[in-house]
Motif scaffolding. Structure first.
Motif, PDB file in Angstrom:
ATOM      1  N   PRO A  28      12.163  -7.629  -2.029  1.00 43.64           N
ATOM      2  CA  PRO A  28      12.112  -6.173  -1.893  1.00 43.64           C
ATOM      3  C   PRO A  28      12.737  -5.708  -0.579  1.00 43.64           C
ATOM      4  N   ARG A  29      13.218  -4.488  -0.587  1.00 42.01           N
ATOM      5  CA  ARG A  29      13.718  -3.894   0.661  1.00 42.01           C
ATOM      6  C   ARG A  29      12.516  -3.475   1.499  1.00 42.01           C
ATOM      7  N   ILE A  30      12.521  -3.885   2.760  1.00 40.46           N
ATOM      8  CA  ILE A  30      11.379  -3.632   3.628  1.00 40.46           C
ATOM      9  C   ILE A  30      11.492  -2.249   4.279  1.00 40.46           C
ATOM     10  N   VAL A  31      10.402  -1.511   4.233  1.00 42.54           N
ATOM     11  CA  VAL A  31      10.281  -0.223   4.918  1.00 42.54           C
ATOM     12  C   VAL A  31       9.185  -0.407   5.964  1.00 42.54           C
ATOM     13  N   ASP A  32       9.476  -0.071   7.225  1.00 43.41           N
ATOM     14  CA  ASP A  32       8.563  -0.394   8.322  1.00 43.41           C
ATOM     15  C   ASP A  32       7.356   0.525   8.434  1.00 43.41           C
ATOM     16  N   SER A  33       7.444   1.733   7.912  1.00 38.94           N
ATOM     17  CA  SER A  33       6.291   2.633   7.976  1.00 38.94           C
ATOM     18  C   SER A  33       6.376   3.658   6.853  1.00 38.94           C
ATOM     19  N   CYS A  34       5.241   4.281   6.568  1.00 38.81           N
ATOM     20  CA  CYS A  34       5.210   5.298   5.509  1.00 38.81           C
ATOM     21  C   CYS A  34       6.124   6.473   5.837  1.00 38.81           C
ATOM     22  N   GLN A  35       6.287   6.754   7.108  1.00 38.41           N
ATOM     23  CA  GLN A  35       7.126   7.884   7.512  1.00 38.41           C
ATOM     24  C   GLN A  35       8.578   7.712   7.094  1.00 38.41           C
ATOM     25  N   ASP A  36       8.982   6.459   6.884  1.00 42.23           N
ATOM     26  CA  ASP A  36      10.367   6.193   6.497  1.00 42.23           C
ATOM     27  C   ASP A  36      10.580   6.229   4.988  1.00 42.23           C
ATOM     28  N   LEU A  37       9.516   6.554   4.236  1.00 39.51           N
ATOM     29  CA  LEU A  37       9.636   6.588   2.784  1.00 39.51           C
ATOM     30  C   LEU A  37      10.487   7.742   2.274  1.00 39.51           C
ATOM     31  N   ASP A  38      10.618   8.810   3.089  1.00 38.89           N
ATOM     32  CA  ASP A  38      11.352   9.979   2.610  1.00 38.89           C
ATOM     33  C   ASP A  38      12.788   9.639   2.228  1.00 38.89           C
ATOM     34  N   ASN A  39      13.457   8.845   3.062  1.00 39.75           N
ATOM     35  CA  ASN A  39      14.832   8.468   2.766  1.00 39.75           C
ATOM     36  C   ASN A  39      14.930   7.633   1.494  1.00 39.75           C
ATOM     37  N   VAL A  40      13.942   6.754   1.305  1.00 38.56           N
ATOM     38  CA  VAL A  40      13.917   5.904   0.118  1.00 38.56           C
ATOM     39  C   VAL A  40      13.791   6.754  -1.140  1.00 38.56           C
ATOM     40  N   LEU A  41      12.809   7.642  -1.157  1.00 38.06           N
ATOM     41  CA  LEU A  41      12.534   8.436  -2.353  1.00 38.06           C
ATOM     42  C   LEU A  41      13.664   9.412  -2.660  1.00 38.06           C
ATOM     43  N   LEU A  42      14.233  10.000  -1.623  1.00 37.45           N
ATOM     44  CA  LEU A  42      15.342  10.923  -1.837  1.00 37.45           C
ATOM     45  C   LEU A  42      16.573  10.189  -2.357  1.00 37.45           C
ATOM     46  N   PRO A 153       1.125  -2.158   0.832  1.00 39.68           N
ATOM     47  CA  PRO A 153      -0.104  -2.944   0.992  1.00 39.68           C
ATOM     48  C   PRO A 153      -1.006  -2.401   2.093  1.00 39.68           C
ATOM     49  N   THR A 154      -2.296  -2.328   1.793  1.00 43.93           N
ATOM     50  CA  THR A 154      -3.292  -1.950   2.799  1.00 43.93           C
ATOM     51  C   THR A 154      -4.139  -3.159   3.182  1.00 43.93           C
ATOM     52  N   THR A 155      -3.798  -4.309   2.632  1.00 41.82           N
ATOM     53  CA  THR A 155      -4.406  -5.574   3.021  1.00 41.82           C
ATOM     54  C   THR A 155      -3.282  -6.539   3.351  1.00 41.82           C
ATOM     55  N   ALA A 156      -3.608  -7.579   4.089  1.00 42.64           N
ATOM     56  CA  ALA A 156      -2.616  -8.598   4.409  1.00 42.64           C
ATOM     57  C   ALA A 156      -3.076  -9.895   3.771  1.00 42.64           C
ATOM     58  N   ILE A 185       8.857  -7.605  -9.610  1.00 46.10           N
ATOM     59  CA  ILE A 185       8.965  -7.568  -8.145  1.00 46.10           C
ATOM     60  C   ILE A 185       9.253  -6.129  -7.708  1.00 46.10           C
ATOM     61  N   PRO A 186       8.419  -5.557  -6.823  1.00 44.53           N
ATOM     62  CA  PRO A 186       8.682  -4.185  -6.364  1.00 44.53           C
ATOM     63  C   PRO A 186      10.070  -4.053  -5.746  1.00 44.53           C
ATOM     64  N   LYS A 187      10.627  -2.868  -5.858  1.00 44.61           N
ATOM     65  CA  LYS A 187      11.951  -2.632  -5.273  1.00 44.61           C
ATOM     66  C   LYS A 187      11.853  -2.429  -3.773  1.00 44.61           C
ATOM     67  N   TYR A 188      10.737  -1.831  -3.324  1.00 48.43           N
ATOM     68  CA  TYR A 188      10.514  -1.588  -1.894  1.00 48.43           C
ATOM     69  C   TYR A 188       9.116  -2.050  -1.510  1.00 48.43           C
ATOM     70  N   ALA A 189       8.975  -2.530  -0.269  1.00 45.18           N
ATOM     71  CA  ALA A 189       7.670  -2.894   0.273  1.00 45.18           C
ATOM     72  C   ALA A 189       7.514  -2.234   1.634  1.00 45.18           C
ATOM     73  N   VAL A 190       6.441  -1.461   1.805  1.00 41.75           N
ATOM     74  CA  VAL A 190       6.175  -0.770   3.069  1.00 41.75           C
ATOM     75  C   VAL A 190       5.170  -1.603   3.855  1.00 41.75           C
ATOM     76  N   LEU A 191       5.614  -2.211   4.957  1.00 41.65           N
ATOM     77  CA  LEU A 191       4.741  -3.064   5.766  1.00 41.65           C
ATOM     78  C   LEU A 191       4.334  -2.290   7.025  1.00 41.65           C
ATOM     79  N   ASP A 192       3.333  -1.446   6.873  1.00 43.41           N
ATOM     80  CA  ASP A 192       2.870  -0.569   7.950  1.00 43.41           C
ATOM     81  C   ASP A 192       1.501  -1.050   8.419  1.00 43.41           C
ATOM     82  N   ALA A 194      -0.586   0.086  10.460  1.00 40.60           N
ATOM     83  CA  ALA A 194      -1.583   1.146  10.639  1.00 40.60           C
ATOM     84  C   ALA A 194      -2.447   1.324   9.393  1.00 40.60           C
ATOM     85  N   LEU A 195      -1.892   1.005   8.219  1.00 37.24           N
ATOM     86  CA  LEU A 195      -2.650   1.167   6.987  1.00 37.24           C
ATOM     87  C   LEU A 195      -3.704   0.073   6.794  1.00 37.24           C
TER      88      LEU A 195
END
Length: 404
Positions: A28-42, A153-156, A185-192, A194-195
């Motif tokens: 999956p493409r890694i996204v470092d935080s939820c705040q960066d999801l806007d670019n992905v979704l758009l 993920p909110t668990t590790a 396999i998910p297309k994106y994974a947000v590894l934040d 803080a969650l």
């Protein structure tokens, strides 16, 4: 008869291992935080999504960062928050009804492995509207592209954000369906990290041990590659260095981030090299009694590792060196014993029990059969066990039954 079964299992595994480099595994493409999801979704041009989660995650506000991004991007969304710890067929069907009603075009899973498994199988049901979950269980039964799937993920621990597997329970049959197909396999994974701050200590412990199980089984199996061995060793190193800190101090950003990274690496490792009897037994315990998967893995792991005997000593020794619980000067047997002892000690320090008290003697034959069918011939286990040996392990894990 036993010899022919052994030959069949090993031949199946060899063929699968040869085919592995040619299979369409993707990361999956890694996204470092939820705040960066806007670019992905758009960029995906999604007009409506369904968030799949559970009541606890939503109650603790962990879906809110995702919801804020969706509102900012003017993307319509709904939230399905009834996912159970061992997600059921009914969970998937309820989520599917909501997905259709809202006219969704994508799925965002927020939570642990349960939410991600539910979301994956929801995607499979969208792709195959006329197939039941039972018809899609097994290997490579889902071939169509799923709707865009984002895993948060909110668990590790589960590593489900990078895996091709999903497990769904059929409560009426006390059984679990395992789906293993590359489109899951998910297309994106947000590894934040803080969650994961609000994850309670007991869940930090069991999900972390789940990740350790993935790394250990991927490493000791017979279908490893240089990549999966490296990832498994690195994951074990990170887990032993960080899990107790994350357990004691949930807001330690470094420990939380390292545990997320370890779960991610272990997820890739076991996706390519598979798991073994620890998982097969844990799945049956979840299906029969609703034992959370991470807890079942944590309790089961040392018993199965001991049962393998000396055929795993060399690999367990190397894992022990990576974990820092034995030295290179230790022999293979001594190093293996130290590593298994270190797993038991980790469990003890994090208040994980030694036994699963829910196990009933009369259920053992059926669970042993389920574990055998799940593991053989797919899982490249170090040593193939018969049903009687597996039943003996259930008795040990129960902590008080004999085989007489």
């Amino acid at each position: 008869m036993r010899f022919f079964r052994w030959m069949y299992c090993r031949t199946f595994q060899i063929v699968l291992r040869i085919a592995l480099p040619f299979l369409p595994y993707r990361v999956p493409r890694i996204v470092d935080s939820c705040q960066d999801l806007d670019n992905v979704l758009l960029s995906e041009k999604i007009g409506s999504v369904l968030i799949v989660t559970d009541e606890g995650v939503r109650r603790n506000g962990l879906t809110w960062p995702v919801e804020m991004v969706l509102r900012k991007c003017h993307i319509a969304y709904g939230v399905y928050d009834r996912t159970r710890p061992n997600p059921t067929v009914d969970n998937v069907e309820e989520a599917l009804a909501m997905y259709k009603k809202l006219g969704c075009e994508g799925i965002i899973a927020v939570g642990g492995g349960s939410s991600m498994d539910c979301a994956k199988v929801l995607g499979a049901r969208v792709a195959y509207p006329n197939k039941t979950i039972g018809q899609m269980k097994g290997i490579l039964r889902v071939l169509r592209r799923l709707p865009v799937l984002v895993a948060v993920p909110t668990t590790a621990g589960t590593g489900s954000e990078v895996t091709l597997a999903a497990v769904i329970t059929e409560p009426e049959k006390c059984h679990k369906y395992a789906l293993m197909s590359f489109p899951l396999i998910p297309k994106y994974a947000v590894l934040d990290p803080a969650l994961t701050y609000s994850l309670p200590p007991h869940l930090t412990a069991t999900t972390g041990m789940d990740a350790l199980t993935h790394a250990v089984e991927a490493y000791i199996g017979r279908s490893t590659t240089r990549e999966t061995r490296r990832l498994a060793l690195d994951a074990v190193r990170l887990i032993f260095a960080n899990i107790e800190t994350a357990y004691a101090d949930g807001r330690n950003e470094r420990a939380r981030k390292n545990m997320l990274q370890a779960a991610y690496m272990a997820g890739i490792a076991f996706s390519k090299s598979y798991v073994g009897y620890i998982h097969a037994i844990a799945h049956s315990l979840g299906g029969q009694y609703g034992v959370p998967h991470g807890l079942a893995n944590a309790v089961t792991m040392p018993y199965v590792l001991e049962a393998y005997g000396d055929c795993t000593d060399k690999k367990l020794y190397r894992l022990g060196v990576a974990a820092g619980v034995c030295s290179e000067s230790d022999g293979y047997e001594a190093g293996a014993k130290k590593f298994i002892a270190a797993i038991r000690e980790l469990n003890r320090k994090m208040n994980i029990p030694e036994h699963i008290e829910e196990i009933r003697r009369e259920d053992v034959p059926v669970m042993a059969l389920h574990a055998q069918k799940e593991a053989n011939p797919l899982y490249p286990v170090p040593r193939i066990m018969c049903r009687k040996e597996l039943a003996g392990l259930y008795y040990e894990i129960a902590g008080g039954y004999d085989e007489g």
